[in-house]
Scaffold this motif. Sequence first.
Motif, short mmCIF file in Angstrom:
data_model
loop_
_atom_site.label_atom_id
_atom_site.label_comp_id
_atom_site.label_asym_id
_atom_site.label_seq_id
_atom_site.Cartn_x
_atom_site.Cartn_y
_atom_site.Cartn_z
N LEU A 31 -23.32 -16.94 -49.16
CA LEU A 31 -22.75 -18.06 -48.41
C LEU A 31 -22.92 -17.89 -46.91
O LEU A 31 -23.18 -18.86 -46.19
N PHE A 32 -22.78 -16.66 -46.44
CA PHE A 32 -22.77 -16.46 -44.98
C PHE A 32 -24.01 -15.73 -44.47
O PHE A 32 -24.42 -15.94 -43.34
N ARG A 33 -24.56 -14.84 -45.30
CA ARG A 33 -25.74 -14.09 -44.92
C ARG A 33 -25.62 -13.50 -43.52
O ARG A 33 -26.52 -13.57 -42.69
N ALA A 34 -24.48 -12.94 -43.25
CA ALA A 34 -24.24 -12.29 -41.96
C ALA A 34 -23.53 -10.97 -42.20
O ALA A 34 -22.81 -10.80 -43.17
N GLU A 35 -23.74 -10.04 -41.34
CA GLU A 35 -23.08 -8.76 -41.49
C GLU A 35 -22.63 -8.24 -40.13
O GLU A 35 -23.20 -8.56 -39.11
N SER A 36 -21.57 -7.47 -40.18
CA SER A 36 -21.09 -6.82 -38.98
C SER A 36 -21.05 -5.33 -39.27
O SER A 36 -20.26 -4.88 -40.10
N ASN A 37 -21.94 -4.59 -38.62
CA ASN A 37 -21.96 -3.16 -38.86
C ASN A 37 -20.62 -2.51 -38.54
O ASN A 37 -20.21 -1.56 -39.21
N ARG A 38 -19.95 -3.01 -37.53
CA ARG A 38 -18.66 -2.44 -37.17
C ARG A 38 -17.64 -2.65 -38.28
O ARG A 38 -16.95 -1.70 -38.69
N ALA A 39 -17.54 -3.87 -38.79
CA ALA A 39 -16.56 -4.17 -39.83
C ALA A 39 -16.87 -3.40 -41.11
O ALA A 39 -15.97 -2.81 -41.73
N ILE A 40 -18.16 -3.37 -41.51
CA ILE A 40 -18.53 -2.67 -42.73
C ILE A 40 -18.31 -1.17 -42.56
O ILE A 40 -17.83 -0.48 -43.47
N SER A 41 -18.63 -0.63 -41.39
CA SER A 41 -18.44 0.79 -41.12
C SER A 41 -16.97 1.18 -41.26
O SER A 41 -16.64 2.17 -41.93
N LEU A 42 -16.08 0.41 -40.64
CA LEU A 42 -14.65 0.74 -40.70
C LEU A 42 -14.10 0.56 -42.11
O LEU A 42 -13.25 1.35 -42.55
N LEU A 43 -14.60 -0.45 -42.83
CA LEU A 43 -14.15 -0.65 -44.21
C LEU A 43 -14.58 0.53 -45.09
O LEU A 43 -13.79 1.05 -45.89
#
Length: 287
Positions: A31-43
């Motif tokens: 749906l979004f095809r976007a990523e945030s390395n910061r958000a994924i890293s912290l998760l």
Amino acid sequence: MEQLDPFWFVTIVTLLSGAGGTGVGGLVGALFRAESNRAISLLLAFAGGIMSAMVCFELIAEAVEAANSAIPYGVTLVIVAVVLGVAVVYGLNFAIDRHTKDEVPHSSAEEHPQTHDDIDELIHADHWAEHRKPGRSRAGLVMAGIVMAAAIALHNIPEGMTIGASFAISDDLLLGTGMTMAVLIGLHNVPEGMAVSVPLIGGGMGRVKAVLITAACGIPTLLGAWLGLWLGDIGPIGLAASLGFASGAMLYVVYGEIIPEAFLMYRSKLPAFAIILGILLGMAMIF
């Protein structure tokens, strides 16, 4: 209403955690095809901290207790099982990495870190995307897809064993350790699902098909859960071996893949605090 059989309860919960978690991630990626390395890293770091607490303070402790109730110096059996779990997952990961490394220019560069610094690398979605390029053979693409599926299965099978073994020591199916691990692993699977669906869609695959394939990647979790549950039911030695092996496999996944990846994706002190917070929350959940 008749209570659901524990085997089927664990099966349903594991499917929701494995296929459901990766499927949700695949849907988000579609749906979004976007990523945030910061958000994924912290998760990832936060999930790694909670898993560390659950493995060290709950699963290994239960394994030692079960082993000591059956044989003298049962801790030795648990140590061997943990080492075996680490060795098996590391060896299989090493074999797949060795097969794919030179086929992806980014991964084969001398200055590139040996540890994966992106989820696409962790599950070899970048290897699959490389074979989607014009001019590459269809046979190579099929093999790349098999490699990607195998890489995901390598992570999901020990995760499933952790769920199954955790349910084997849970007195309460709904509120025990098994359900906690299932929820945590399901959350951890979301960013992995995103990493699978995005390159599939980018390579020209339809969104619905990509999401379905992504969800299917979580099914191997069920095999691990059945194995962990079965070993946990055959006696204290089987329970200790199952918990120890699953703990070793998870420790490697957390400390050999997830946490290094979290720091490489977002070079900051924040992932360290996310890990500590995860460990503290895990302790609170256990005690």
